[in-house]
Design a protein around this motif. Structure first.
Motif, PDB file in Angstrom:
ATOM      1  N   GLU A 249     -10.498  -3.813   4.919  1.00 50.99           N
ATOM      2  CA  GLU A 249     -10.538  -5.116   5.587  1.00 50.99           C
ATOM      3  C   GLU A 249      -9.305  -5.950   5.243  1.00 50.99           C
ATOM      4  O   GLU A 249      -8.736  -6.619   6.100  1.00 50.99           O
ATOM      5  N   SER A 250      -8.874  -5.892   3.982  1.00 55.74           N
ATOM      6  CA  SER A 250      -7.683  -6.639   3.560  1.00 55.74           C
ATOM      7  C   SER A 250      -6.449  -6.142   4.302  1.00 55.74           C
ATOM      8  O   SER A 250      -5.658  -6.927   4.828  1.00 55.74           O
ATOM      9  N   VAL A 251      -6.276  -4.822   4.350  1.00 57.89           N
ATOM     10  CA  VAL A 251      -5.101  -4.228   5.002  1.00 57.89           C
ATOM     11  C   VAL A 251      -5.133  -4.481   6.505  1.00 57.89           C
ATOM     12  O   VAL A 251      -4.114  -4.837   7.114  1.00 57.89           O
ATOM     13  N   ALA A 252      -6.299  -4.341   7.117  1.00 59.28           N
ATOM     14  CA  ALA A 252      -6.419  -4.511   8.570  1.00 59.28           C
ATOM     15  C   ALA A 252      -6.010  -5.908   9.027  1.00 59.28           C
ATOM     16  O   ALA A 252      -5.476  -6.075  10.122  1.00 59.28           O
ATOM     17  N   GLY A 253      -6.220  -6.915   8.200  1.00 58.01           N
ATOM     18  CA  GLY A 253      -5.870  -8.276   8.574  1.00 58.01           C
ATOM     19  C   GLY A 253      -4.406  -8.629   8.361  1.00 58.01           C
ATOM     20  O   GLY A 253      -3.965  -9.698   8.762  1.00 58.01           O
ATOM     21  N   CYS A 254      -3.649  -7.719   7.745  1.00 63.39           N
ATOM     22  CA  CYS A 254      -2.233  -7.995   7.469  1.00 63.39           C
ATOM     23  C   CYS A 254      -1.359  -7.703   8.679  1.00 63.39           C
ATOM     24  O   CYS A 254      -1.692  -6.886   9.527  1.00 63.39           O
ATOM     25  N   ASP A 255      -0.230  -8.382   8.740  1.00 66.09           N
ATOM     26  CA  ASP A 255       0.716  -8.220   9.835  1.00 66.09           C
ATOM     27  C   ASP A 255       1.582  -6.971   9.675  1.00 66.09           C
ATOM     28  O   ASP A 255       2.123  -6.458  10.656  1.00 66.09           O
ATOM     29  N   ALA A 256       1.745  -6.506   8.434  1.00 64.10           N
ATOM     30  CA  ALA A 256       2.574  -5.337   8.155  1.00 64.10           C
ATOM     31  C   ALA A 256       2.165  -4.751   6.813  1.00 64.10           C
ATOM     32  O   ALA A 256       1.442  -5.381   6.038  1.00 64.10           O
ATOM     33  N   CYS A 257       2.623  -3.519   6.559  1.00 62.40           N
ATOM     34  CA  CYS A 257       2.367  -2.852   5.279  1.00 62.40           C
ATOM     35  C   CYS A 257       3.703  -2.494   4.646  1.00 62.40           C
ATOM     36  O   CYS A 257       4.629  -2.052   5.332  1.00 62.40           O
ATOM     37  N   VAL A 258       3.781  -2.675   3.349  1.00 60.85           N
ATOM     38  CA  VAL A 258       5.002  -2.346   2.612  1.00 60.85           C
ATOM     39  C   VAL A 258       4.666  -1.440   1.437  1.00 60.85           C
ATOM     40  O   VAL A 258       3.535  -1.385   0.970  1.00 60.85           O
ATOM     41  N   MET A 259       5.688  -0.752   0.994  1.00 60.00           N
ATOM     42  CA  MET A 259       5.598   0.030  -0.220  1.00 60.00           C
ATOM     43  C   MET A 259       6.700  -0.504  -1.124  1.00 60.00           C
ATOM     44  O   MET A 259       7.845  -0.669  -0.684  1.00 60.00           O
ATOM     45  N   ILE A 260       6.355  -0.816  -2.349  1.00 63.28           N
ATOM     46  CA  ILE A 260       7.347  -1.305  -3.290  1.00 63.28           C
ATOM     47  C   ILE A 260       7.853  -0.105  -4.077  1.00 63.28           C
ATOM     48  O   ILE A 260       7.097   0.491  -4.850  1.00 63.28           O
ATOM     49  N   PRO A 261       9.111   0.308  -3.849  1.00 60.95           N
ATOM     50  CA  PRO A 261       9.626   1.488  -4.532  1.00 60.95           C
ATOM     51  C   PRO A 261       9.579   1.305  -6.044  1.00 60.95           C
ATOM     52  O   PRO A 261       9.896   0.244  -6.562  1.00 60.95           O
ATOM     53  N   MET A 262       9.159   2.366  -6.715  1.00 57.73           N
ATOM     54  CA  MET A 262       9.077   2.337  -8.173  1.00 57.73           C
ATOM     55  C   MET A 262       9.742   3.575  -8.737  1.00 57.73           C
ATOM     56  O   MET A 262       9.772   4.631  -8.096  1.00 57.73           O
ATOM     57  N   VAL A 263      10.252   3.453  -9.942  1.00 52.27           N
ATOM     58  CA  VAL A 263      10.867   4.568 -10.635  1.00 52.27           C
ATOM     59  C   VAL A 263       9.830   5.147 -11.584  1.00 52.27           C
ATOM     60  O   VAL A 263       9.113   4.410 -12.243  1.00 52.27           O
ATOM     61  N   GLY A 264       9.749   6.452 -11.665  1.00 56.01           N
ATOM     62  CA  GLY A 264       8.794   7.089 -12.571  1.00 56.01           C
ATOM     63  C   GLY A 264       7.621   7.650 -11.815  1.00 56.01           C
ATOM     64  O   GLY A 264       7.554   7.620 -10.587  1.00 56.01           O
ATOM     65  N   ALA A 265       6.634   8.136 -12.566  1.00 56.48           N
ATOM     66  CA  ALA A 265       5.490   8.811 -11.967  1.00 56.48           C
ATOM     67  C   ALA A 265       4.404   7.851 -11.525  1.00 56.48           C
ATOM     68  O   ALA A 265       3.570   8.185 -10.710  1.00 56.48           O
ATOM     69  N   VAL A 266       4.396   6.627 -12.058  1.00 52.62           N
ATOM     70  CA  VAL A 266       3.342   5.666 -11.732  1.00 52.62           C
ATOM     71  C   VAL A 266       3.553   5.134 -10.329  1.00 52.62           C
ATOM     72  O   VAL A 266       4.648   4.764  -9.934  1.00 52.62           O
ATOM     73  N   GLN A 267       2.493   5.119  -9.523  1.00 54.33           N
ATOM     74  CA  GLN A 267       2.549   4.554  -8.173  1.00 54.33           C
ATOM     75  C   GLN A 267       1.675   3.354  -8.158  1.00 54.33           C
ATOM     76  O   GLN A 267       0.945   2.927  -7.562  1.00 54.33           O
TER      77      GLN A 267
ATOM     78  N   VAL B  98       0.833  -1.205   0.000  1.00 48.14           N
ATOM     79  CA  VAL B  98       0.000   0.000   0.000  1.00 48.14           C
ATOM     80  C   VAL B  98       0.867   1.254   0.000  1.00 48.14           C
ATOM     81  O   VAL B  98       2.007   1.237   0.447  1.00 48.14           O
ATOM     82  N   LEU B  99       0.299   2.324  -0.508  1.00 46.19           N
ATOM     83  CA  LEU B  99       0.912   3.644  -0.377  1.00 46.19           C
ATOM     84  C   LEU B  99       0.265   4.278   0.849  1.00 46.19           C
ATOM     85  O   LEU B  99      -0.828   4.818   0.769  1.00 46.19           O
ATOM     86  N   ALA B 100       0.909   4.146   1.986  1.00 40.04           N
ATOM     87  CA  ALA B 100       0.310   4.645   3.219  1.00 40.04           C
ATOM     88  C   ALA B 100       1.392   5.090   4.191  1.00 40.04           C
ATOM     89  O   ALA B 100       2.530   4.599   4.138  1.00 40.04           O
ATOM     90  N   GLN B 101       1.003   5.999   5.050  1.00 42.71           N
ATOM     91  CA  GLN B 101       1.892   6.452   6.116  1.00 42.71           C
ATOM     92  C   GLN B 101       2.332   5.236   6.930  1.00 42.71           C
ATOM     93  O   GLN B 101       1.509   4.410   7.311  1.00 42.71           O
ATOM     94  N   GLY B 102       3.617   5.103   7.179  1.00 40.64           N
ATOM     95  CA  GLY B 102       4.126   4.014   7.990  1.00 40.64           C
ATOM     96  C   GLY B 102       4.442   2.733   7.231  1.00 40.64           C
ATOM     97  O   GLY B 102       4.958   1.789   7.818  1.00 40.64           O
ATOM     98  N   ALA B 103       4.129   2.678   5.938  1.00 43.43           N
ATOM     99  CA  ALA B 103       4.483   1.484   5.155  1.00 43.43           C
ATOM    100  C   ALA B 103       6.002   1.436   4.998  1.00 43.43           C
ATOM    101  O   ALA B 103       6.647   2.454   4.776  1.00 43.43           O
ATOM    102  N   VAL B 104       6.559   0.250   5.128  1.00 43.13           N
ATOM    103  CA  VAL B 104       8.003   0.058   5.024  1.00 43.13           C
ATOM    104  C   VAL B 104       8.385  -0.090   3.562  1.00 43.13           C
ATOM    105  O   VAL B 104       7.822  -0.926   2.848  1.00 43.13           O
ATOM    106  N   ALA B 105       9.337   0.733   3.104  1.00 44.98           N
ATOM    107  CA  ALA B 105       9.840   0.602   1.727  1.00 44.98           C
ATOM    108  C   ALA B 105      10.716  -0.644   1.671  1.00 44.98           C
ATOM    109  O   ALA B 105      11.658  -0.795   2.456  1.00 44.98           O
ATOM    110  N   LEU B 106      10.371  -1.548   0.780  1.00 43.65           N
ATOM    111  CA  LEU B 106      11.125  -2.800   0.683  1.00 43.65           C
ATOM    112  C   LEU B 106      12.517  -2.573   0.103  1.00 43.65           C
ATOM    113  O   LEU B 106      12.659  -1.923  -0.929  1.00 43.65           O
TER     114      LEU B 106
END
Length: 154
Positions: free
Chosen positions: A136-154, A93-101
């Protein structure tokens, strides 16, 4: 015939949309990275996507020959199934506190997520491009990550 897979850290759980072409792309990515299992969380509104249908097999360029697909009825059902199989779930997810992998460093990624080496199985949750994952999907997860990407697309 069999082929090598990554059953300890490669499971991808995907919130299925209504487009089998997108689902087939995810199946091909799983195949490319030797991810053995792909779980689809069904949509609640029609039309429902059939992960075991002929359309996915044909569109996936036979990736489903190597990747097992399973349909689950809800995020809660998916989380229960994954936990019973020993998986830790991580939401992309793109969210506050998500860990960049970190790139290509499984040990550092698990450490950053607070999962440690004892969490031997990892399920990565991916959402749709337009809506992402449900709360609901995010709430059931143990952690949140952000997959760094190059470019404007998120």
């Amino acid at each position: 015939s069999t082929r090598p897979s990554q059953p300890d850290c490669g499971l991808v759980a995907y919130r299925a949309g209504t487009d089998p072409a997108n689902a087939a792309s995810v199946a091909r990515i799983c195949d490319a990275f030797a991810v053995p299992d792909l779980y689809f969380v069904r949509n609640r509104t029609p039309p429902r996507f059939d992960p075991n249908g002929e359309g996915l097999r044909r569109l996936s360029a036979s990736a489903t020959q190597w990747v097992r697909t399973t349909a689950l009825e809800s995020p809660a059902d998916a989380h229960e199934t994954l936990r019973a199989a020993g998986f830790s779930s991580v939401a992309s997810v793109l969210a506050q506190g998500a860990v960049a992998l970190p790139a290509a460093d499984d040990v550092a990624a698990r450490s950053a997520l607070g999962l440690g080496a004892s969490s031997s199985k990892l399920a990565l949750w991916l959402g749709t491009e337009s809506q992402g994952l449900s709360e609901e999907s995010v709430a059931g997860c143990d952690a949140c990550v952000m997959i760094p990407m190059v470019g404007a697309v998120q």
